[in-house]
Design a protein around this motif. Structure first.
Motif: not given
Length: 203
Positions: A176-180
């Motif tokens: 999720a963090v990688r997907q901003n």
């Protein structure tokens, strides 16, 4: 879409009891903010304030979307021990119900795929009434993945999960963090607290 969420001098009082006071922090797209503290310190209440479900006694939540003010309830999604799935619906039907409630389309095939991603598998076709507490927790994680709001509020996301489930939560948050996605994570787990770029510690 770029989200910035600022917790500005938040306090919460229930009658004569001051739960917490002067809480300030910030989180933005692609970041994770950890909220830690003992049981009863107010972690869940703080997340509900951020979600717009509980009013703070003082202070405010400032949420901006691409530098314009945004409505908390429109851009946040909360999973917590207090939120229950509908026992009379299957796992897949629960995902479709909650996504429809938030104005998002989700087909049966997509919901089934999400069930597989969180480790429910073919039990997505079974009634949620038959699920163990761990399976219900996995279903909640599938629901927030389906809704996919720009701000995830995760209250004890590893609650009732086995070792494999905790690994799944770690991977879910990292993805999720990688997907901003901006994540605010309330946890008693020391390892989970390390996922945060910053931390609020309630006492």
């Amino acid at each position: 879409m770029y989200i910035s969420l600022k917790i500005d001098n938040i306090s919460k009082r229930f009658g004569e009891r001051l739960l917490f006071s002067n809480i300030s922090a910030a989180v933005a797209s692609g970041q994770c903010l950890a909220v830690t503290g003992d049981n009863g310190s107010g972690k869940s209440t703080l997340l509900k304030i951020i979600a717009g479900l509980v009013r703070p006694s003082t202070g405010r939540i400032n949420l901006t979307v691409d530098n314009s003010p945004g409505e908390q309830t429109a851009y946040t999604g909360l999973i917590s021990p207090d939120i229950a799935m509908y026992a009379a619906l299957t796992g897949i039907e629960n995902i479709i119900f909650w996504t429809k409630l938030r104005g998002r389309a989700c087909s049966s095939a997509e919901a089934g795929n999400l069930c597989c991603q969180v480790g429910i598998g073919s039990a997505g076709c079974d009634l949620a009434a038959t699920y163990s507490t761990g399976m219900r927790q996995r279903l909640k994680l599938a629901v927030i993945k389906a809704i996919n709001p720009p701000v995830w509020l995760l209250d004890e996301p590893s609650s009732n999960l086995d070792a494999g489930g905790r690994i799944m939560v770690k991977e879910l948050i990292a993805d999720a963090v990688r997907q901003n996605i901006a994540i605010i994570l309330a946890t008693n787990e020391g390892e989970e607290a390390l996922y945060g770029n910053n931390k609020i510690e309630l006492s």
